[in-house]
Design a protein around this motif. Structure first.
Motif, PDB file in Angstrom:
ATOM      1  N   GLY A   1       0.800  -1.295   0.108  1.00 57.45           N
ATOM      2  CA  GLY A   1       0.059   0.066  -0.101  1.00 57.45           C
ATOM      3  C   GLY A   1       0.906   1.156   0.047  1.00 57.45           C
ATOM      4  O   GLY A   1       0.416   2.401   0.135  1.00 57.45           O
ATOM      5  N   SER A   2       2.151   0.909  -0.321  1.00 57.64           N
ATOM      6  CA  SER A   2       3.018   2.471  -0.299  1.00 57.64           C
ATOM      7  C   SER A   2       2.729   3.257  -1.146  1.00 57.64           C
ATOM      8  O   SER A   2       3.008   4.767  -0.997  1.00 57.64           O
ATOM      9  CB  SER A   2       4.475   1.832  -0.340  1.00 57.64           C
ATOM     10  N   SER A   3       2.103   3.236  -2.297  1.00 58.86           N
ATOM     11  CA  SER A   3       1.969   4.195  -3.300  1.00 58.86           C
ATOM     12  C   SER A   3       0.904   5.003  -2.924  1.00 58.86           C
ATOM     13  O   SER A   3       0.980   6.149  -3.397  1.00 58.86           O
ATOM     14  CB  SER A   3       1.347   3.517  -4.892  1.00 58.86           C
ATOM     15  N   LEU A   4      -0.204   4.758  -2.155  1.00 60.13           N
ATOM     16  CA  LEU A   4      -0.853   5.722  -1.348  1.00 60.13           C
ATOM     17  C   LEU A   4      -0.585   6.064  -0.169  1.00 60.13           C
ATOM     18  O   LEU A   4      -0.674   7.088   0.358  1.00 60.13           O
ATOM     19  CB  LEU A   4      -2.516   4.861  -1.451  1.00 60.13           C
ATOM     20  N   TYR A   5      -0.034   5.085   0.693  1.00 60.87           N
ATOM     21  CA  TYR A   5       0.046   5.558   2.408  1.00 60.87           C
ATOM     22  C   TYR A   5       1.819   5.635   2.670  1.00 60.87           C
ATOM     23  O   TYR A   5       1.968   5.793   3.789  1.00 60.87           O
ATOM     24  CB  TYR A   5      -0.744   4.433   2.779  1.00 60.87           C
ATOM     25  N   GLY A   6       2.646   5.631   1.708  1.00 62.04           N
ATOM     26  CA  GLY A   6       3.819   5.720   2.163  1.00 62.04           C
ATOM     27  C   GLY A   6       4.629   4.543   2.959  1.00 62.04           C
ATOM     28  O   GLY A   6       4.251   3.565   2.530  1.00 62.04           O
ATOM     29  N   THR A   7       5.592   5.196   3.762  1.00 62.82           N
ATOM     30  CA  THR A   7       6.525   4.202   4.302  1.00 62.82           C
ATOM     31  C   THR A   7       5.632   2.996   5.203  1.00 62.82           C
ATOM     32  O   THR A   7       4.480   3.443   5.866  1.00 62.82           O
ATOM     33  CB  THR A   7       7.322   5.127   5.284  1.00 62.82           C
ATOM     34  N   ASN A   8       6.339   2.214   5.428  1.00 63.39           N
ATOM     35  CA  ASN A   8       5.809   1.105   6.510  1.00 63.39           C
ATOM     36  C   ASN A   8       4.496   0.291   5.885  1.00 63.39           C
ATOM     37  O   ASN A   8       3.883  -0.667   6.518  1.00 63.39           O
ATOM     38  CB  ASN A   8       5.545   1.330   7.697  1.00 63.39           C
ATOM     39  N   ALA A   9       3.895   0.662   4.670  1.00 64.13           N
ATOM     40  CA  ALA A   9       2.779  -0.194   4.028  1.00 64.13           C
ATOM     41  C   ALA A   9       3.529  -1.452   3.035  1.00 64.13           C
ATOM     42  O   ALA A   9       2.653  -1.725   2.071  1.00 64.13           O
ATOM     43  CB  ALA A   9       1.954   0.566   3.349  1.00 64.13           C
ATOM     44  N   ILE A  10       4.457  -1.697   3.237  1.00 60.60           N
ATOM     45  CA  ILE A  10       5.035  -2.852   2.405  1.00 60.60           C
ATOM     46  C   ILE A  10       4.134  -4.157   2.550  1.00 60.60           C
ATOM     47  O   ILE A  10       3.676  -4.709   1.569  1.00 60.60           O
ATOM     48  CB  ILE A  10       6.390  -3.496   2.835  1.00 60.60           C
ATOM     49  N   GLY A  11       3.690  -4.635   3.752  1.00 63.80           N
ATOM     50  CA  GLY A  11       2.838  -5.851   3.771  1.00 63.80           C
ATOM     51  C   GLY A  11       1.246  -5.574   3.741  1.00 63.80           C
ATOM     52  O   GLY A  11       0.449  -6.409   3.551  1.00 63.80           O
ATOM     53  N   GLY A  12       0.692  -4.326   4.275  1.00 63.93           N
ATOM     54  CA  GLY A  12      -0.482  -3.942   4.486  1.00 63.93           C
ATOM     55  C   GLY A  12      -0.757  -2.988   5.042  1.00 63.93           C
ATOM     56  O   GLY A  12      -0.015  -2.093   5.636  1.00 63.93           O
ATOM     57  N   VAL A  13      -1.996  -2.586   5.226  1.00 67.42           N
ATOM     58  CA  VAL A  13      -2.414  -1.217   5.887  1.00 67.42           C
ATOM     59  C   VAL A  13      -3.702  -1.417   6.932  1.00 67.42           C
ATOM     60  O   VAL A  13      -4.433  -2.456   6.546  1.00 67.42           O
ATOM     61  CB  VAL A  13      -2.874  -0.237   4.933  1.00 67.42           C
ATOM     62  N   ILE A  14      -3.709  -0.884   8.219  1.00 64.44           N
ATOM     63  CA  ILE A  14      -4.733  -1.076   9.120  1.00 64.44           C
ATOM     64  C   ILE A  14      -5.225   0.295   9.122  1.00 64.44           C
ATOM     65  O   ILE A  14      -4.771   1.356   9.707  1.00 64.44           O
ATOM     66  CB  ILE A  14      -4.324  -1.550  10.457  1.00 64.44           C
ATOM     67  N   ASP A  15      -6.638   0.770   8.884  1.00 65.76           N
ATOM     68  CA  ASP A  15      -7.303   1.954   8.968  1.00 65.76           C
ATOM     69  C   ASP A  15      -8.342   2.048  10.054  1.00 65.76           C
ATOM     70  O   ASP A  15      -9.207   1.175  10.036  1.00 65.76           O
ATOM     71  CB  ASP A  15      -7.925   2.437   7.567  1.00 65.76           C
ATOM     72  N   PHE A  16      -7.818   2.464  11.514  1.00 69.05           N
ATOM     73  CA  PHE A  16      -8.799   2.801  12.346  1.00 69.05           C
ATOM     74  C   PHE A  16      -9.674   3.705  12.124  1.00 69.05           C
ATOM     75  O   PHE A  16      -9.354   5.259  12.396  1.00 69.05           O
ATOM     76  CB  PHE A  16      -7.875   2.779  13.597  1.00 69.05           C
ATOM     77  N   GLN A  17     -11.035   3.807  11.783  1.00 71.57           N
ATOM     78  CA  GLN A  17     -11.851   4.976  11.438  1.00 71.57           C
ATOM     79  C   GLN A  17     -12.816   5.172  12.624  1.00 71.57           C
ATOM     80  O   GLN A  17     -13.441   4.430  13.097  1.00 71.57           O
ATOM     81  CB  GLN A  17     -12.776   4.450  10.298  1.00 71.57           C
ATOM     82  N   THR A  18     -12.923   6.379  13.039  1.00 69.12           N
ATOM     83  CA  THR A  18     -13.834   7.058  14.090  1.00 69.12           C
ATOM     84  C   THR A  18     -15.206   7.371  13.233  1.00 69.12           C
ATOM     85  O   THR A  18     -15.223   7.682  12.217  1.00 69.12           O
ATOM     86  CB  THR A  18     -13.261   8.263  14.880  1.00 69.12           C
ATOM     87  N   PRO A  19     -16.318   7.320  14.077  1.00 72.90           N
ATOM     88  CA  PRO A  19     -17.645   7.421  13.368  1.00 72.90           C
ATOM     89  C   PRO A  19     -17.715   8.847  13.357  1.00 72.90           C
ATOM     90  O   PRO A  19     -17.349   9.976  13.886  1.00 72.90           O
ATOM     91  CB  PRO A  19     -18.477   7.180  14.569  1.00 72.90           C
ATOM     92  N   LYS A  20     -18.806   9.255  12.100  1.00 69.46           N
ATOM     93  CA  LYS A  20     -18.951  10.557  11.697  1.00 69.46           C
ATOM     94  C   LYS A  20     -20.248  10.780  12.519  1.00 69.46           C
ATOM     95  O   LYS A  20     -21.008   9.963  12.934  1.00 69.46           O
ATOM     96  CB  LYS A  20     -19.460  10.628  10.339  1.00 69.46           C
ATOM     97  N   PRO A  21     -20.558  12.161  13.016  1.00 70.98           N
ATOM     98  CA  PRO A  21     -21.639  12.837  13.646  1.00 70.98           C
ATOM     99  C   PRO A  21     -22.955  12.496  12.919  1.00 70.98           C
ATOM    100  O   PRO A  21     -22.826  12.569  11.673  1.00 70.98           O
ATOM    101  CB  PRO A  21     -21.326  14.022  13.871  1.00 70.98           C
ATOM    102  N   GLN A  22     -23.910  12.049  13.466  1.00 67.07           N
ATOM    103  CA  GLN A  22     -25.385  11.958  12.934  1.00 67.07           C
ATOM    104  C   GLN A  22     -26.076  12.729  13.806  1.00 67.07           C
ATOM    105  O   GLN A  22     -26.222  13.326  14.821  1.00 67.07           O
ATOM    106  CB  GLN A  22     -25.769  10.504  12.929  1.00 67.07           C
ATOM    107  N   ASN A  23     -27.355  13.031  12.887  1.00 70.19           N
ATOM    108  CA  ASN A  23     -28.205  14.193  13.682  1.00 70.19           C
ATOM    109  C   ASN A  23     -28.812  13.620  14.967  1.00 70.19           C
ATOM    110  O   ASN A  23     -28.969  12.506  14.924  1.00 70.19           O
ATOM    111  CB  ASN A  23     -29.457  14.528  12.618  1.00 70.19           C
ATOM    112  N   GLY A  24     -29.299  14.390  15.929  1.00 70.36           N
ATOM    113  CA  GLY A  24     -29.878  14.068  17.021  1.00 70.36           C
ATOM    114  C   GLY A  24     -28.827  13.783  18.274  1.00 70.36           C
ATOM    115  O   GLY A  24     -27.523  14.232  17.923  1.00 70.36           O
ATOM    116  N   PHE A  25     -29.059  13.693  19.267  1.00 67.35           N
ATOM    117  CA  PHE A  25     -28.104  13.583  20.554  1.00 67.35           C
ATOM    118  C   PHE A  25     -28.434  12.118  20.953  1.00 67.35           C
ATOM    119  O   PHE A  25     -29.440  11.581  21.221  1.00 67.35           O
ATOM    120  CB  PHE A  25     -28.609  14.525  21.652  1.00 67.35           C
ATOM    121  N   HIS A  26     -27.159  11.447  21.033  1.00 69.98           N
ATOM    122  CA  HIS A  26     -27.153   9.940  21.257  1.00 69.98           C
ATOM    123  C   HIS A  26     -25.662   9.754  22.410  1.00 69.98           C
ATOM    124  O   HIS A  26     -24.898  10.584  22.350  1.00 69.98           O
ATOM    125  CB  HIS A  26     -26.705   9.193  20.214  1.00 69.98           C
TER     126      HIS A  26
END
Length: 795
Positions: free
Chosen positions: A233-258
């Motif tokens: 994945g180095s072409s997109l994410y650069g160094t250390n992505a020789i074997g693979g990539v892990i993307d830890f994604q946080t949630p986007k806000p939704q309307n209302g209060f939760h």
């Protein structure tokens, strides 16, 4: 005349029969709150006057086309029986359209609802292309762990969630909070890149400059999904992505209060609390989470570990096509460490002999060390601005600031080799500042991404001892400038997918500073490191009639030598030793994988088989040599890893999910460089299998839901593997063969609903290591059977 009457009657009957056999399609196009928009994360497009196309699956020819009405309604009359695609034009959807597969029977009136974010395969990913992409169209090897799966398994750390990914070897050395290793496709820990919301996370003060020192500190506090790319994945994410990539994604806000608040208690002295809040409207939204995880006993009864995580995200949409986002990720952890495993009994004459690992017979597992502990902290802040320039162009820029800190203190108590004369404290501080600007241009069958990135990093290492004469300090900096481009093209209704990417990165080193004036001459005026150029290409074809996809991915990757590998130092008996080598070249890799995927039984079954091959040139290794007058880091090895990943996902009913995988890996390290080894360690560079990589690995995740209850089983079984153990007697490392693990976890729970499910109470329990399997991770002890219970309240 009678002949004409009969002929007319036949025509009328034929027309009537044709009218009865013709079908009708009545549809509605609707929005959904989580539909994707590259600017705001939500779809804000009218459902009126959208183009709807009906295409035959038999010959891919357009049968009819119409426009939606005021409320998104549309109709197709006189449709022949058969299988069709329905395409809805959508400016903010992937490839500018949404696709639905339908089957129409003779004389049927088919009613259908199409949601603008919906695709044929339910999952979408961004990690494979830096843009949201349906899994069906992805030409790389990807996996998605969504929030529902993490809840069903009651996971609370990143490494727990990753252990069942095909091709991933996940190991934790001694329990929660201690060193966690992730090896992708038989490669090393530093060959897997970690992202937070698509932005690179790594520790500039780590020996290999990767995220490994903090993997165990990633708890699931405020996470929406984890996306995993296996392969370069180095072409997109650069160094250390020789074997693979892990993307830890946080949630986007939704309307209302939760909100959601919960906790858990369990064996090994576990106590955990987590709270989450989110709210917002069309202009502003936020999400945030705070967690506290404590183990007061741990594996040996005295392995204290505690971790506090805070994760937050705020979104502001000042205009319809503008989004501003701020994200924060904070961790503060403490862990009490044990002594490392040690050799035991008679040792072979040299370290070429592989020793069978038997605790108490050939090796001693890690033991309690009462005055050895580590404190670690990090802060990551991201500021992101996104602007849509019309319907087809999106411009985004971001700044990421990351500060890491680790403090390791060890005293004279404990077994094995220990400090004498008082405590020793080593401090590792890192900073990485990244500025990125890129543009996404979308046409009907083309997605072009190009960007520029500047990164600056700093490494600082200090040693503080009871005897101040041994104190030392080292500081070093480097920067890089990067340009990258990627193009995704689809043909034949996107069944044929082609992509190409290229990345070029140039580096600059600053002269390091040392507390001692007697440092090696090689650290003076370091030369400019060579630039790194990477590229990859993918091709995939989806046979819609049979549900078969063929794909191939080939590319090269790289890893930038860390500042420690370039300028690392230490003091021993008041003498200064330089470990670094400023002349190190970037590690380079070539990788290819080819796969076949098959969907069966109306997509209830998905089978996959992937062959992979990776070769790393100029792999950095620490060697005792005479070339630089002392032991140092060199571009020394070549690393070869190849194997096969197979998996099956089965959904026999709407409430049953089963995922199973088997991975075969053949990974070895070979010496191709010419350096002069210092005797007696003449065998350090011999060819050998890669450490910590089993040849065979099997995973299983089975989930069954019973209305409001659920039951989840996950199993990880690995074959034997090799790992080194350092001897405190001979001061050499020896190779041991360890038995693999057979670890199963069982989780069950029930969700109560109140006020029409506007409020929920979820209770659950987990039995870890269900079969009480006793195994050692590279000589470190692991927990036996243990349990935990928890509950969470949501609104």
């Amino acid at each position: 005349m009678r002949i004409f009457k009969v002929f007319g009657l036949i025509i009328l009957l034929t027309i009537g029969a044709g009218a009865q056999s013709a079908a009708r399609i009545e549809g509605t196009v609707a929005q959904k709150s989580d539909a994707y928009n590259p600017v705001t994360g939500n779809l804000k497009q009218s459902v009126r006057n959208l183009t709807v196309t009906l295409m035959s699956k038999t010959d891919n020819k357009t049968v009819a086309e119409t426009k939606t009405g005021e409320r998104g309604e549309f109709v197709f009359e006189n449709v022949a029986a058969g299988d069709y695609y329905l395409f809805v034009a959508c400016a903010y959807c992937w490839r500018g359209e949404v696709r639905e597969e339908i089957a129409v029977a003779a004389g049927q009136t088919l009613k259908i609802r199409i949601e603008l974010q919906k695709v044929t395969v339910s999952e979408t990913v961004t990690v494979s292309a830096d843009v949201r992409q349906p899994v069906e169209q992805v030409a790389k090897t990807v996996n998605v762990i969504d929030a529902q799966e993490m809840r069903s398994r009651a996971d609370f750390s990143l490494v727990e969630s990753l252990k069942t990914i095909p091709g991933f070897r996940v190991a934790q050395l001694g329990g929660f909070g201690r060193t966690a290793n992730v090896k992708t496709r038989g490669l090393r820990n530093q060959d897997t890149a970690v992202l937070i919301d698509g932005i690179r996370f790594r520790d500039a003060s780590a020996i290999s400059g990767d995220a490994s020192p903090f993997l165990s500190d990633f708890t699931l506090t405020n996470v929406d999904r984890i996306e995993v790319l296996r392969g370069s994945g180095s072409s997109l994410y650069g160094t250390n992505a020789i074997g693979g990539v892990i993307d830890f994604q946080t949630p986007k806000p939704q309307n209302g209060f939760h909100g959601q608040f919960g906790g858990a208690l369990g064996g090994l002295g576990l106590g955990r609390f987590r709270g989450n809040l989110s709210g917002g409207n069309d202009k502003f939204g936020f999400t945030g989470g705070l967690s506290r995880t404590v183990y007061t006993k741990g594996v040996d009864g005295d392995d204290d570990a505690r971790n506090t995580n805070f994760q937050a995200r705020a979104e502001y949409n000042p205009f319809a096509k503008t989004n501003l986002s701020a994200r924060f990720f904070v961790s503060d952890a403490f862990v009490r460490l044990n002594t490392d495993p040690d050799t035991f009994g008679a040792l072979p004459a040299d370290n070429t002999t592989v020793i069978d690992a038997r605790p108490g017979v050939s090796f001693t597992p890690d033991t309690d060390d009462p005055d050895d502990f580590q404190r670690s902290k990090f802060f990551n802040g991201q500021l992101v601005a996104t602007q849509a320039l019309g319907a087809n162009i999106v411009v985004q820029g971001y700044y990421s600031g990351l500060k890491t800190s680790r403090r390791n203190t060890n005293g004279p108590l404990g077994g094995g080799f220990q400090p004498f004369g008082g405590d020793e404290t080593y401090l590792y501080d890192g900073q990485i500042h990244t500025i990125n600007a890129h543009l996404n241009w979308t046409a009907k069958n083309n997605q072009l991404t190009g960007g520029f990135e500047y990164e600056w990093e700093k490494f600082a290492n200090r040693g503080v001892f009871t005897s101040a004469a041994s104190n030392f300090a080292t500081s070093a900096r480097q920067s890089s400038r990067t340009v990258y481009v990627q193009d995704l093209v689809g043909f034949f209704a996107n069944r044929l997918q082609l992509s190409g990417a290229f990345r070029a990165e140039w580096f600059a080193l600053r002269a390091p500073t040392f507390s001692s004036a007697s440092f090696p001459n090689r650290f003076n005026n370091p030369s400019v490191p060579p630039a790194s150029y990477t590229g990859d290409a993918t091709v995939s074809y989806y046979f819609a009639r049979t549900g078969t996809k063929l794909r191939v991915h080939a590319g090269n990757g790289y890893r930038v030598p860390s500042l420690y590998e370039r300028f690392g130092t230490y003091y021993f008996f008041s003498s200064f030793f330089g470990l670094g080598n400023p002349a190190l070249k970037p590690e380079r890799s070539v990788a290819v994988d080819a796969a076949i995927e098959q969907n069966l039984l109306k997509n209830r079954v998905r089978l996959s088989a992937t062959y992979f091959y990776t070769k790393i040139d100029d792999e950095v290794a620490y060697l005792p040599t005479d070339d630089l007058g002392a032991a140092a880091y060199y571009n020394y090895d070549k690393h070869f890893a190849r194997g096969v990943e197979t998996s099956a996902r089965v959904r026999p009913t709407a409430t049953t999910d089963v995922f199973a995988s088997y991975t075969f890996t053949n990974s070895d390290v070979r010496n191709y460089s010419r350096v002069t080894l210092m005797p007696p360690l003449t065998t350090v560079g011999r060819d050998r299998p890669a450490f910590g990589v089993p040849a065979h690995q099997f995973t299983l995740v089975a989930n069954q839901r019973f209305k409001r209850a659920w039951l989840n089983l996950d199993l990880l079984a690995t074959g034997r593997y090799l790992a080194p153990i350092f001897s405190n007697t001979s001061f050499q490392s020896y190779v041991y063969r360890f038995r693999g693990s057979r670890k199963a976890d069982l989780t069950a729970g029930y969700t109560f609903g109140f006020r029409k499910d506007k409020m929920t109470l979820r209770i659950y329990g987990t039995l870890e290591n269900l079969f009480d399997d006793e195994y050692y991770e590279s000589g470190f002890r692991t927990a036996g059977r243990t349990g935990r219970v928890g509950l969470s309240f949501g609104f």
